[in-house]
Structures are given as C-alpha cells and as structure tokens.
Design an enzyme around this catalytic site. Structure first.
Site, PDB file in Angstrom:
ATOM      1  N   PRO A  92      57.580  49.444 -78.978  1.00 56.16           N
ATOM      2  CA  PRO A  92      55.832  49.118 -79.432  1.00 56.16           C
ATOM      3  C   PRO A  92      56.175  47.797 -79.247  1.00 56.16           C
ATOM      4  CG  PRO A  92      57.372  49.323 -81.061  1.00 56.16           C
ATOM      5  CD  PRO A  92      58.131  49.859 -80.851  1.00 56.16           C
ATOM      6  N   THR A 131      60.958  51.267 -71.471  1.00 56.59           N
ATOM      7  CA  THR A 131      60.335  50.304 -70.957  1.00 56.59           C
ATOM      8  C   THR A 131      60.663  48.750 -71.941  1.00 56.59           C
ATOM      9  OG1 THR A 131      58.661  51.680 -69.884  1.00 56.59           O
ATOM     10  CG2 THR A 131      57.776  49.026 -70.602  1.00 56.59           C
ATOM     11  N   PHE A 161      59.308  57.193 -65.291  1.00 56.74           N
ATOM     12  CA  PHE A 161      57.828  56.833 -64.553  1.00 56.74           C
ATOM     13  C   PHE A 161      56.560  58.112 -64.598  1.00 56.74           C
ATOM     14  CE2 PHE A 161      59.484  53.559 -61.597  1.00 56.74           C
ATOM     15  CZ  PHE A 161      59.266  52.685 -61.874  1.00 56.74           C
ATOM     16  N   LEU A 162      57.496  58.943 -66.048  1.00 62.38           N
ATOM     17  CA  LEU A 162      56.592  59.967 -65.435  1.00 62.38           C
ATOM     18  C   LEU A 162      55.240  60.178 -66.296  1.00 62.38           C
ATOM     19  CD1 LEU A 162      56.403  61.243 -69.164  1.00 62.38           C
ATOM     20  CD2 LEU A 162      59.268  61.921 -68.034  1.00 62.38           C
ATOM     21  N   ALA A 224      50.627  48.148 -65.257  1.00 61.29           N
ATOM     22  CA  ALA A 224      49.498  47.170 -65.033  1.00 61.29           C
ATOM     23  C   ALA A 224      48.669  47.376 -63.952  1.00 61.29           C
ATOM     24  CB  ALA A 224      50.253  45.692 -64.999  1.00 61.29           C
ATOM     25  N   CYS A 275      51.235  53.448 -73.638  1.00 58.21           N
ATOM     26  CA  CYS A 275      52.383  52.166 -73.321  1.00 58.21           C
ATOM     27  C   CYS A 275      51.773  51.189 -72.116  1.00 58.21           C
ATOM     28  CB  CYS A 275      53.377  52.733 -71.410  1.00 58.21           C
ATOM     29  SG  CYS A 275      54.265  53.899 -72.768  1.00 58.21           S
ATOM     30  N   LYS A 278      50.541  47.863 -74.426  1.00 60.90           N
ATOM     31  CA  LYS A 278      51.820  47.835 -74.991  1.00 60.90           C
ATOM     32  C   LYS A 278      52.534  47.272 -73.320  1.00 60.90           C
ATOM     33  CE  LYS A 278      55.156  51.188 -75.152  1.00 60.90           C
ATOM     34  NZ  LYS A 278      56.613  50.288 -74.096  1.00 60.90           N
TER      35      LYS A 278
HETATM   36  P1  NAD Z   1      59.066  57.749 -78.642  1.00 58.88           P
HETATM   37  O1  NAD Z   1      59.161  56.826 -80.335  1.00 58.88           O
HETATM   38  O2  NAD Z   1      58.348  58.908 -78.690  1.00 58.88           O
HETATM   39  O3  NAD Z   1      60.621  58.362 -78.722  1.00 58.88           O
HETATM   40  C1  NAD Z   1      61.357  57.419 -79.128  1.00 58.88           C
HETATM   41  C2  NAD Z   1      62.283  57.560 -80.432  1.00 58.88           C
HETATM   42  O4  NAD Z   1      63.438  56.465 -80.178  1.00 58.88           O
HETATM   43  C3  NAD Z   1      61.659  58.429 -81.475  1.00 58.88           C
HETATM   44  O5  NAD Z   1      62.332  59.427 -81.234  1.00 58.88           O
HETATM   45  C4  NAD Z   1      62.727  57.158 -82.709  1.00 58.88           C
HETATM   46  O6  NAD Z   1      62.981  57.919 -83.428  1.00 58.88           O
HETATM   47  C5  NAD Z   1      64.039  57.324 -82.000  1.00 58.88           C
HETATM   48  N1  NAD Z   1      65.033  56.197 -82.131  1.00 58.88           N
HETATM   49  C6  NAD Z   1      64.100  54.493 -82.393  1.00 58.88           C
HETATM   50  N2  NAD Z   1      65.519  53.617 -82.926  1.00 58.88           N
HETATM   51  C7  NAD Z   1      66.041  54.318 -82.627  1.00 58.88           C
HETATM   52  C8  NAD Z   1      67.978  54.608 -83.094  1.00 58.88           C
HETATM   53  N3  NAD Z   1      68.657  53.084 -83.458  1.00 58.88           N
HETATM   54  N4  NAD Z   1      69.535  55.537 -82.769  1.00 58.88           N
HETATM   55  C9  NAD Z   1      68.157  56.890 -82.277  1.00 58.88           C
HETATM   56  N5  NAD Z   1      67.267  56.697 -82.182  1.00 58.88           N
HETATM   57  C10 NAD Z   1      65.741  56.325 -82.445  1.00 58.88           C
HETATM   58  O7  NAD Z   1      58.768  56.991 -77.186  1.00 58.88           O
HETATM   59  P2  NAD Z   1      58.444  57.813 -75.963  1.00 58.88           P
HETATM   60  O8  NAD Z   1      57.566  57.593 -75.906  1.00 58.88           O
HETATM   61  O9  NAD Z   1      59.564  58.339 -76.006  1.00 58.88           O
HETATM   62  O10 NAD Z   1      58.996  55.770 -75.335  1.00 58.88           O
HETATM   63  C11 NAD Z   1      60.118  55.284 -75.235  1.00 58.88           C
HETATM   64  C12 NAD Z   1      60.994  54.534 -73.871  1.00 58.88           C
HETATM   65  O11 NAD Z   1      60.231  55.145 -72.716  1.00 58.88           O
HETATM   66  C13 NAD Z   1      59.714  53.128 -74.457  1.00 58.88           C
HETATM   67  O12 NAD Z   1      60.242  52.101 -74.154  1.00 58.88           O
HETATM   68  C14 NAD Z   1      58.226  53.400 -73.873  1.00 58.88           C
HETATM   69  O13 NAD Z   1      57.624  52.318 -73.210  1.00 58.88           O
HETATM   70  C15 NAD Z   1      58.763  55.044 -72.311  1.00 58.88           C
HETATM   71  N6  NAD Z   1      58.284  55.226 -71.162  1.00 58.88           N
HETATM   72  C16 NAD Z   1      57.799  56.025 -72.411  1.00 58.88           C
HETATM   73  C17 NAD Z   1      56.067  57.048 -70.892  1.00 58.88           C
HETATM   74  C18 NAD Z   1      55.636  58.091 -72.087  1.00 58.88           C
HETATM   75  O14 NAD Z   1      55.070  58.575 -72.043  1.00 58.88           O
HETATM   76  N7  NAD Z   1      55.659  58.132 -73.933  1.00 58.88           N
HETATM   77  C19 NAD Z   1      56.481  57.080 -69.953  1.00 58.88           C
HETATM   78  C20 NAD Z   1      57.462  56.269 -69.684  1.00 58.88           C
HETATM   79  C21 NAD Z   1      58.136  55.452 -70.460  1.00 58.88           C
HETATM   80  C1  UGA Z   2      51.555  56.424 -68.098  1.00 62.00           C
HETATM   81  C2  UGA Z   2      51.858  56.374 -66.062  1.00 62.00           C
HETATM   82  O1  UGA Z   2      50.279  56.986 -65.342  1.00 62.00           O
HETATM   83  C3  UGA Z   2      52.937  57.343 -66.127  1.00 62.00           C
HETATM   84  O2  UGA Z   2      53.310  56.073 -64.484  1.00 62.00           O
HETATM   85  C4  UGA Z   2      53.953  55.711 -67.017  1.00 62.00           C
HETATM   86  O3  UGA Z   2      55.406  56.155 -66.782  1.00 62.00           O
HETATM   87  C5  UGA Z   2      53.236  55.582 -68.478  1.00 62.00           C
HETATM   88  O4  UGA Z   2      52.260  55.444 -68.267  1.00 62.00           O
HETATM   89  C6  UGA Z   2      54.169  55.313 -69.293  1.00 62.00           C
HETATM   90  O5  UGA Z   2      55.032  53.787 -69.277  1.00 62.00           O
HETATM   91  O6  UGA Z   2      54.009  55.701 -70.590  1.00 62.00           O
HETATM   92  P1  UGA Z   2      50.744  58.222 -69.601  1.00 62.00           P
HETATM   93  O7  UGA Z   2      49.843  57.165 -70.494  1.00 62.00           O
HETATM   94  O8  UGA Z   2      51.602  59.357 -69.856  1.00 62.00           O
HETATM   95  O9  UGA Z   2      51.156  57.917 -68.200  1.00 62.00           O
HETATM   96  O10 UGA Z   2      49.160  59.260 -68.689  1.00 62.00           O
HETATM   97  P2  UGA Z   2      47.657  58.426 -67.385  1.00 62.00           P
HETATM   98  O11 UGA Z   2      47.563  59.381 -66.355  1.00 62.00           O
HETATM   99  O12 UGA Z   2      48.431  57.080 -67.005  1.00 62.00           O
HETATM  100  O13 UGA Z   2      46.336  57.974 -68.387  1.00 62.00           O
HETATM  101  C7  UGA Z   2      46.883  57.157 -69.030  1.00 62.00           C
HETATM  102  C8  UGA Z   2      44.972  56.522 -69.687  1.00 62.00           C
HETATM  103  O14 UGA Z   2      44.330  56.540 -68.953  1.00 62.00           O
HETATM  104  C9  UGA Z   2      44.266  57.932 -70.023  1.00 62.00           C
HETATM  105  O15 UGA Z   2      43.758  57.476 -71.170  1.00 62.00           O
HETATM  106  C10 UGA Z   2      43.768  58.736 -69.211  1.00 62.00           C
HETATM  107  O16 UGA Z   2      42.842  59.239 -69.530  1.00 62.00           O
HETATM  108  C11 UGA Z   2      43.266  57.482 -68.526  1.00 62.00           C
HETATM  109  N1  UGA Z   2      42.370  57.273 -67.405  1.00 62.00           N
HETATM  110  C12 UGA Z   2      44.062  58.309 -66.822  1.00 62.00           C
HETATM  111  C13 UGA Z   2      41.385  57.591 -66.641  1.00 62.00           C
HETATM  112  O17 UGA Z   2      40.687  56.919 -67.681  1.00 62.00           O
HETATM  113  N2  UGA Z   2      41.081  57.648 -65.578  1.00 62.00           N
HETATM  114  C14 UGA Z   2      41.372  57.672 -64.337  1.00 62.00           C
HETATM  115  O18 UGA Z   2      41.761  57.738 -63.751  1.00 62.00           O
HETATM  116  C15 UGA Z   2      43.336  57.703 -64.469  1.00 62.00           C
END
Ligand code: NAD
Ligand code: UGA
Length: 458
Positions: A92, A131, A161-162, A224, A275, A278
């Site tokens: 975060p 990330t 990238f999901l 970005a 994300c 941040k």
């Molecule tokens: P999240 O908070 O849902 O999950 C992270 C997990 O890691 C938590 O359950 C936490 O308890 C655990 N954790 C923290 N420290 C730990 C340790 N030392 N040992 C074991 N477990 C530990 O976070 P997230 O949404 O899954 O995101 C994870 C990473 O992936 C971030 O860097 C985020 O930027 C990136 N990311 C997120 C998304 C998304 O859609 N949420 C998409 C792409 C990338």
């Molecule tokens: C985004 C990226 O799309 C993923 O590729 C990346 O892996 C992820 O961040 C991450 O790193 O966490 P996510 O945040 O789950 O995924 O969802 P998005 O579909 O990107 O939407 C993000 C926000 O933008 C939402 O609040 C959505 O409602 C808003 N949005 C999206 C708009 O306001 N307008 C649009 O045209 C598209």
C-alpha cells in the site's frame, strides 16, 4: 502422486488467491500452496465462503482445492518445500515517515524476503507478483544473499495485470504475461522455467520477456496509462456539462480512431480500486526521487483530476438540490469500486459518502456484494447511514439516488415503482451513465448524468 514442482505463493489476497487457483487448475502436475499471515483469510479460503467475490472463482477453487491447491498458515514449512515462490503481499501507500502519502510501503514485502532467507535450505526462484517500485528486485537480492549460507536465489518480476470483476477471464486469457529477469545464464534459466509454467495455457506469443527493471516499471506505467484515460475523459466531461456536448458521443467519436481505441473511455464519478492511485503516486514519488519534477507533475495531474471529479459530483448534487443537502435522504446505488466485486478499497463511494455526511445528508447504501465492506469503511459515521440490500427498499422515502457502481441490475430496475415511493421532487445523479435517462425523466425524475446535459422539470 508425485508433483513435478512445488509452487508457493505468499499472500492469499485478491491476486494471490485467483492467480494460484488458475495455475493449479491449468497445471494438475504442480502442487500449489498459498500461505498468509492472516489466519482468518486462510480459514475463509478453506471454507465454502471464500474471502473475495470474483465471478468464476468459486468453481475453480472448489475443483482444485485439496487436489493440487492448498491454503495454509504454515509459512516456514511452505518456503522450505517450495521450488518457486510467488510473493503477492500487499504494497500500500506509505502512511508514515519519509514519502508518506506517496511512496510504496515495503514493510510486508521486506518481511517476506527475510522469511524466505531464514527458512530456505535449497535453491529457489523468487517471483515478484506484487506491484513494486522499479529497482525493488535489487533490494530483494541484497536481502536474500546477505547470509553466507551459499543458497542461490533467482529473482524474477512477473507483475499481475488482472482486473477485479473479470479476474478469472483475465487470468485464463491474458493480453500478455510479462516476465522480467536478470540477463545472466541463471536469470535466463529461471525465466524459462516460469515461461514453461504459463505456457501450459497461455499462447507463447503472449508471454513476453524483458529485463527486470523494464518489467517492474511496465506494471506501474500500465496502471498509470489506464488511469490517465479515465482522467482524460472525466476532465472533458466537465467541459461537456458547460457546453451541452455529450461525453458519450465525444468518447465514441474519439475512440473510433483505431490509434486511440474505444475501451476505458467511460466517464464516471472517478476511478477507485486499491491500485490506480497508489501506483501513480508511487510513480510520481520515483520521478521526484530522480529529480524529474516535470514528469512527476504530469502524472500527479491524473490523481488530481480524479479528486476533482468526485468533488464536482458532490457540488453538482448540492447545486441541483437547491444548495442544501442538510436533512435530505440520499440513496447510494452501489458501494463497490466497480461492478462484479465486493471490493471497496479506494471506492469513490467512500469519499462521496463522507462528503454527503459533511453536508448533513442522511445516507442509505445498497450494493449486492459490498455492504459488509461498506459498514467497515464508514464505521466512524455509522449513525448517519443505513445499509439495505434491496434497492427498492433502500430508495423508498429518499430525496435522491446517486449511482456509484455500474452493477447491471440497476439498469433493469422498475423506476416507476421507485419514483412512486420517493420524496418529491426526486433526483437521480447517475455517476456511471448506466441508466436510461430520457425514460427516467419521463417518469418524473430530475436527471443528472456525468458529462451530459441534465434533464429537469424546473
Ligand atoms: P491483498 O491485501 O488482498 O492481499 C495481500 C495478502 O498478503 C494479505 O492477505 C496479507 O495478509 C498477506 N501478507 C502480508 N504480509 C505477509 C507476510 N509477511 N507473509 C504472508 N502473508 C502476508 O492485496 P492484493 O490486492 O492481492 O494485492 C497484492 C499485490 O498485487 C499488490 O502489490 C497489488 O498492487 C498487486 N496487484 C493487485 C491487483 C488487484 O486487482 N487487487 C491487481 C494487480 C496487482
Ligand atoms: C486495474 C487494471 O485494469 C488492471 O490491469 C491492474 O492489474 C489492476 O488495476 C491492479 O494493478 O490492481 P481494477 O482496479 O481491478 O484493475 O479495475 P479497472 O477495471 O481497471 O477499474 C478501475 C476503476 O476505474 C474502477 O473504479 C472503474 O469503475 C473505473 N473506470 C474504468 C472508469 O471510471 N471508467 C472506465 O472507462 C474504466
């Protein structure tokens, strides 16, 4: 059965859970274990009520859990047995000290690196799934090699990238999988091993490789660019509201240029999610660190426009409802940051709720999946808020509806019935432009879309 590989993922969150479930589903020959420091999360992953809602996830987890997918709190044992370790812990924005409010908080990631070093007894490939700021792999390497136990680690970057709500589809059929590695023989060998895992279901031409720094940076830049498109269209939505242009028509005309493309141009109340903000702030912080202030200012503008869009929405509500919201009842349709998820992290609905309560409005919040998170997010102002799952019941007796999340169900509601039970004059502020505005107007509502002329009876 003997498995070909032991894969471990540290961090059972929105990324770790679904990505590992997909690997286990596509690769029965591997044993995949996910560990987490949060025992409640692990218990939920082992139950019928998974800790996150993601369409298609339940089915996959139920099919592979106990076969070749395991959730456990045994971090040390998991590390010892693993050949490949994905690190998917949260990163975060830092809330304290140098870089507070901008830089990535790397404490969870660093703790994991140390745990891996302490528990390892053999060579391992470490995959950065979280990330991270560019150059983090260097710090990872320094931590892992800081004892003289002779164990060799290869570090790869493999950003995820999901998008939430479409996570399973994105994992099953990704636009690309990116793997960054060191360019040494060991680094390239480790990279090829990870390529082989994904090649079980991803076409080879979509698995791309790069140097490790490009891979780390590409993840920040991808987010970005995506967020920048939303801020670009949202900035123009404000101009549309002044000029009687229609943002949907402008987006269509602009997006039909194949160089621009039509996706991600939906004007909205602003982007949310854990994300975008941040990762952009992290990018801004890195640019400032390297003395690139103009570049930092450019990207910071994306976040500023997003804040402006949310505040503009509130001011539009205030202006439309005779410059006072005090004592009025406002129903928020949706609280999740986007449709098809229960996730509310950085949801625009959070700041909108807080601002409306500041204006002394009473809130009723409805959402098909996010009410538990909404309750936690707004715990400090809970006296001003009712949470009601049924949208008809939620809107009854309200002065206005504000659409926060683009859930499909909202477009199919019986708005005549809803109008009949609301206070008059009744208002709708469609923060997602998903409703049939002319029909709502005919029913009697005063309708305020984003970036389109309002339809009012005054
Ligand atoms: P999240 O908070 O849902 O999950 C992270 C997990 O890691 C938590 O359950 C936490 O308890 C655990 N954790 C923290 N420290 C730990 C340790 N030392 N040992 C074991 N477990 C530990 O976070 P997230 O949404 O899954 O995101 C994870 C990473 O992936 C971030 O860097 C985020 O930027 C990136 N990311 C997120 C998304 C998304 O859609 N949420 C998409 C792409 C990338
Ligand atoms: C985004 C990226 O799309 C993923 O590729 C990346 O892996 C992820 O961040 C991450 O790193 O966490 P996510 O945040 O789950 O995924 O969802 P998005 O579909 O990107 O939407 C993000 C926000 O933008 C939402 O609040 C959505 O409602 C808003 N949005 C999206 C708009 O306001 N307008 C649009 O045209 C598209």
């Amino acid at each position: 059965m003997a498995f070909e590989k032991n894969i471990l993922c540290i961090g059972a969150g929105y990324v770790g859970g679904p990505t590992m479930a997909m690997i286990a589903h596509k690769c029965p020959q591997y044993r995949v274990t996910i560990v987490d420091i949060n025992p409640k999360r692990i218990a939920a992953w082992n139950s019928d009520d998974l800790p996150i809602y993601e369409p298609g996830l339940d089915e996959i987890v139920k099919a592979v859990r106990g076969r070749n997918l395991f959730f456990s709190g045994e971090i040390e044992g998991g590390i010892k047995e693993a050949d490949i370790i994905f690190v998917s812990v949260n990163t975060p924005t830092k809330t304290f000290g140098a870089g507070a409010g901008m830089a990535a908080d790397l404490q969870y990631w660093e703790k994991t690196a140390r745990q891996i070093r302490e528990a390892s007894q053999s060579h391992k490939i470490i995959v950065e799934k979280s990330t991270l700021p560019v150059k983090t792999a260097l710090a990872m390497e320094r931590i892992l090699t800081s004892t003289a136990n002779g164990i060799h680690f290869d570090i790869l970057s493999n950003p995820e990238f999901l998008a939430e709500g479409t996570g399973i589809k994105d994992l099953e059929n990704p636009d690309r999988v990116l793997i960054g590695s060191g360019e040494t023989p060991d680094g390239l060998k480790a990279r090829d091993e990870l390529v082989e895992i994904y090649a079980n279901w991803v076409p080879r031409e979509r698995i791309i490789t790069s140097n490790i720094w490009s891979s780390e940076l590409s993840k920040l830049v991808s987010n970005a660019f995506l967020a920048q498109r939303i801020s670009s269209i949202n900035s123009i939505s404000s101009l549309c509201e002044k000029t009687e242009a229609d943002i949907a028509e402008v987006a269509r005309a602009v997006g039909m240029d194949s160089r621009v493309g039509g996706k991600f141009l939906n004007a909205s109340i602003g982007f949310g999610g854990s994300c975008f903000k941040k990762d952009i702030l992290n990018l801004v912080y890195l640019c400032r660190h390297y003395g690139l202030d103009e570049v930092a200012d450019y990207w910071e503008g994306v976040v500023k426009i997003n804040d402006y869009q949310k505040e503009r929405f509130i001011l539009n509500m205030l202006g439309a409802m005779f410059n006072t919201l005090a004592g009025k009842k406002i129903c928020l349709f949706g609280f999740a940051f986007k449709a098809n998820t229960g996730d509310t992290r950085e949801s625009p609905a959070i700041s909108v709720s807080r601002r409306l309560v500041e204006e002394k409005a009473k809130l009723v919040i409805t959402d098909p999946r996010a009410l538990i998170n909404a309750e936690a997010d707004l715990a400090d102002i809970k006296e001003e808020i009712d949470l009601i799952e049924d949208p008809y019941e939620a809107a009854a007796g309200c002065d206005a509806i504000a659409v926060m999340t683009e859930w499909d169900i909202y477009a199919t509601l019986d708005f005549e019935k809803i109008y009949g039970n609301m206070r008059k004059p009744a208002f709708i502020f469609d923060g997602r432009n998903i409703l049939d505005h002319s029909n709502l107007f005919k029913i009697g509502f005063n309708v305020f879309p984003v970036g389109k002329p309002p339809l009012t009876h005054f």
